[in-house]
Design a protein around this motif. Structure first.
Motif, mmCIF file in Angstrom:
data_model
loop_
_atom_site.group_PDB
_atom_site.id
_atom_site.type_symbol
_atom_site.label_atom_id
_atom_site.label_comp_id
_atom_site.label_asym_id
_atom_site.label_seq_id
_atom_site.Cartn_x
_atom_site.Cartn_y
_atom_site.Cartn_z
ATOM 1 N N HIS A 48 51.528 30.181 28.466
ATOM 2 C CA HIS A 48 52.844 30.174 28.813
ATOM 3 C C HIS A 48 53.692 29.104 27.904
ATOM 4 O O HIS A 48 53.277 28.082 27.633
ATOM 5 C CB HIS A 48 53.340 30.050 30.227
ATOM 6 N N SER A 49 54.860 29.471 27.441
ATOM 7 C CA SER A 49 56.094 28.582 26.697
ATOM 8 C C SER A 49 57.119 28.340 27.341
ATOM 9 O O SER A 49 57.578 29.408 28.236
ATOM 10 C CB SER A 49 56.147 29.165 25.197
ATOM 11 N N VAL A 50 57.972 27.710 27.051
ATOM 12 C CA VAL A 50 59.390 27.429 27.536
ATOM 13 C C VAL A 50 60.204 28.464 26.941
ATOM 14 O O VAL A 50 60.480 28.584 25.644
ATOM 15 C CB VAL A 50 59.839 25.917 27.196
ATOM 16 N N VAL A 51 60.869 29.409 27.870
ATOM 17 C CA VAL A 51 61.723 29.933 27.612
ATOM 18 C C VAL A 51 63.289 30.084 28.092
ATOM 19 O O VAL A 51 63.146 29.539 29.253
ATOM 20 C CB VAL A 51 61.107 31.687 27.813
ATOM 21 N N SER A 52 64.219 30.419 27.456
ATOM 22 C CA SER A 52 65.374 30.496 27.927
ATOM 23 C C SER A 52 65.586 31.782 28.951
ATOM 24 O O SER A 52 65.134 32.854 28.604
ATOM 25 C CB SER A 52 66.751 30.564 26.953
ATOM 26 N N ILE A 53 66.245 31.556 30.226
ATOM 27 C CA ILE A 53 66.456 32.494 30.846
ATOM 28 C C ILE A 53 67.867 33.121 31.082
ATOM 29 O O ILE A 53 68.017 34.107 31.895
ATOM 30 C CB ILE A 53 65.609 32.186 32.263
ATOM 31 N N ARG A 54 68.574 32.403 30.478
ATOM 32 C CA ARG A 54 69.866 32.998 30.248
ATOM 33 C C ARG A 54 70.466 32.427 29.009
ATOM 34 O O ARG A 54 69.936 31.405 28.441
ATOM 35 C CB ARG A 54 70.886 32.532 31.216
ATOM 36 N N ALA A 114 54.305 25.274 28.046
ATOM 37 C CA ALA A 114 54.980 25.085 29.531
ATOM 38 C C ALA A 114 54.743 23.620 30.357
ATOM 39 O O ALA A 114 55.711 23.414 30.898
ATOM 40 C CB ALA A 114 54.194 26.190 30.421
ATOM 41 N N ARG A 115 53.819 23.049 29.803
ATOM 42 C CA ARG A 115 53.710 21.695 30.453
ATOM 43 C C ARG A 115 54.874 20.652 30.073
ATOM 44 O O ARG A 115 54.912 19.750 30.634
ATOM 45 C CB ARG A 115 52.166 21.095 30.046
ATOM 46 N N GLN A 116 55.543 20.847 28.938
ATOM 47 C CA GLN A 116 56.686 20.307 28.360
ATOM 48 C C GLN A 116 57.922 20.626 28.705
ATOM 49 O O GLN A 116 58.942 20.157 28.235
ATOM 50 C CB GLN A 116 56.651 20.059 26.849
ATOM 51 N N LEU A 117 57.963 21.633 29.799
ATOM 52 C CA LEU A 117 59.340 21.956 30.170
ATOM 53 C C LEU A 117 60.405 20.881 30.598
ATOM 54 O O LEU A 117 61.342 20.959 30.192
ATOM 55 C CB LEU A 117 59.055 22.957 31.432
ATOM 56 N N ASP A 118 59.766 19.589 31.177
ATOM 57 C CA ASP A 118 60.747 18.744 31.722
ATOM 58 C C ASP A 118 61.250 17.959 30.674
ATOM 59 O O ASP A 118 62.111 17.391 30.735
ATOM 60 C CB ASP A 118 59.790 17.744 32.763
ATOM 61 N N GLU A 119 60.474 18.180 29.411
ATOM 62 C CA GLU A 119 61.091 17.404 28.119
ATOM 63 C C GLU A 119 62.249 18.071 27.651
ATOM 64 O O GLU A 119 62.868 17.591 26.687
ATOM 65 C CB GLU A 119 59.696 17.259 27.339
ATOM 66 N N VAL A 120 62.392 19.391 27.879
ATOM 67 C CA VAL A 120 63.252 20.209 27.391
ATOM 68 C C VAL A 120 64.506 20.099 27.991
ATOM 69 O O VAL A 120 65.568 20.126 27.593
ATOM 70 C CB VAL A 120 62.824 21.798 27.156
ATOM 71 N N ILE A 121 64.571 20.002 29.522
ATOM 72 C CA ILE A 121 65.661 20.071 30.317
ATOM 73 C C ILE A 121 66.332 18.461 30.050
ATOM 74 O O ILE A 121 65.807 17.698 30.003
ATOM 75 C CB ILE A 121 64.980 20.107 31.916
ATOM 76 N N GLY A 122 67.675 18.635 29.891
ATOM 77 C CA GLY A 122 68.380 17.434 29.488
ATOM 78 C C GLY A 122 68.713 17.435 27.937
ATOM 79 O O GLY A 122 69.594 16.598 27.723
ATOM 80 N N ARG A 123 67.937 18.109 27.394
ATOM 81 C CA ARG A 123 68.204 18.019 25.856
ATOM 82 C C ARG A 123 69.564 18.890 25.349
ATOM 83 O O ARG A 123 69.989 19.761 26.348
ATOM 84 C CB ARG A 123 67.060 18.509 25.112
ATOM 85 N N VAL A 124 70.065 18.627 24.341
ATOM 86 C CA VAL A 124 71.368 19.288 23.974
ATOM 87 C C VAL A 124 70.897 20.479 22.956
ATOM 88 O O VAL A 124 70.192 20.257 22.008
ATOM 89 C CB VAL A 124 72.398 18.417 23.154
ATOM 90 N N ALA A 125 71.469 21.568 23.051
ATOM 91 C CA ALA A 125 71.033 22.940 22.141
ATOM 92 C C ALA A 125 71.787 22.455 20.759
ATOM 93 O O ALA A 125 73.093 22.350 20.932
ATOM 94 C CB ALA A 125 71.814 24.029 22.880
ATOM 95 N N LYS A 126 71.009 22.579 19.787
ATOM 96 C CA LYS A 126 71.632 22.428 18.530
ATOM 97 C C LYS A 126 72.321 23.490 18.034
ATOM 98 O O LYS A 126 73.296 23.417 17.319
ATOM 99 C CB LYS A 126 70.581 21.975 17.202
ATOM 100 N N ARG A 127 72.014 24.880 18.522
ATOM 101 C CA ARG A 127 72.607 26.144 18.192
ATOM 102 C C ARG A 127 72.510 27.188 19.472
ATOM 103 O O ARG A 127 71.760 26.670 20.452
ATOM 104 C CB ARG A 127 71.741 27.036 16.964
#
Length: 315
Positions: A255-261, A285-298
């Motif tokens: 599993h990987s980190v995926v946008s759900i919206r 998937a283990r790095q999900l928490d590292e994605v949360i709080g980041r800013v979308a570049k695009r």
């Protein structure tokens, strides 16, 4: 009259005796031929099946083994003189049956030949095995032990497979299973639990007379047994790595980190914006928490794998 009658019938008795002797001789020759033929078929089947202990099966002619048996009946020192004879015809190793385990003079006699020994341990106590091992070791002969239960056929509950590892730990020598159960189950279990050798009685037909025919394997069964043991040997590794062929399955199943919206450019990614879904070719998937709080570049559409390049560098 009686003398005359006895004399008159004497030639007939001699003729009958000669006929009986000829019939007996023919029966003996037929029996020897049957045994020789059975031996040859067993030898050929063993060669086709591949050996369980060694890759090639070397089988001596039947008459050589018959000679050993005949010598054993008349030897002054049964076993010892047979062992000497076997050494003279060039056997590469010696196997002693469970009945010889406590025959320390014979074990010592064979050990002094300094050829590899395979020693069966059926119907014995741990103390008796200790004494035999000490005797053989004192002569410097290399040896292996065969765990064994000397009943034909052996009930499964009497096999005690776990004792193989105990013998290995105690004596630090190769240990195998001399198996008298029906079928292949115990052979496969022994191979899977680390037995170093395996012995099974083989017959060309279980319909032949003999005390252990019913517990023996026929050639087709032997072939299947050897193939099974070879497969288990290949499977007996103890390391954990990603095996060849697993990577494609891993990419699909992980599993990987995926946008759900949809996530707008410049938005800070919240926990409700992302989740872990298949495939496993994106941010793990283990790095999900590292994605949360980041800013979308695009702008990131819904239900899309998020890549590190989609995100602004972490502060």
């Amino acid at each position: 009259m009686l003398r005359h009658r006895r004399g008159r019938h004497q030639p007939q008795r001699r003729r009958d005796a000669r006929r009986g002797a000829r019939r007996s001789g023919r029966r003996g020759r037929r029996r020897r031929n049957q045994v020789s033929d059975a031996f040859s078929r067993t030898r050929d089947a063993a060669r086709r099946c591949d050996g369980v202990v060694c890759r090639r099966v070397a089988v001596r002619p039947a008459d050589a083994y018959g000679a050993v048996a005949r010598r054993a009946l008349r030897d002054a020192r049964p076993g010892a003189e047979a062992a000497d004879f076997l050494e003279a015809i060039g056997v590469p190793a010696f196997k002693t049956g469970s009945g010889e385990l406590t025959n320390l003079p014979l074990q010592r006699h064979i050990a002094r030949k300094h050829k590899p020994m395979i020693v069966s341990t059926g119907m014995s106590t741990p103390e008796e095995i200790d004494r035999t091992v000490q005797t053989v070791r004192a002569e410097g002969a290399p040896f292996a032990l065969m765990h064994c239960t000397s009943t034909y056929p052996t009930p499964y509950e009497h096999v005690q497979l776990g004792y193989i590892s105990r013998l290995q730990e105690r004596y630090r020598v190769p240990v195998g299973l001399s198996d008298h159960t029906l079928g292949s189950y115990m052979a496969f279990a022994a191979a899977a639990t680390g037995a170093n050798l395996f012995e099974k009685h083989v017959t060309v037909s279980r319909s032949l007379p003999g005390p252990d025919q019913q517990g023996s394997m026929e050639p087709a069964e032997l072939r299947e047994l050897v193939q099974g043991i070879r497969a288990i040997e290949k499977a007996n590794g103890a390391t954990k790595t990603i095996q060849p062929g697993e990577q494609d399955v891993r990419n699909m199943a992980h599993h990987s980190v995926v946008s759900i919206r949809e996530i707008a450019a410049g938005a800070t990614i919240a926990a409700g914006d992302v989740w872990a879904k298949r495939p496993g070719t994106g941010i793990p998937a283990r790095q999900l928490d590292e994605v949360i709080g980041r800013v979308a570049k695009r702008s990131i559409p819904a239900d899309r794998l998020i890549r590190w390049e989609d995100l602004e560098p972490a502060l």
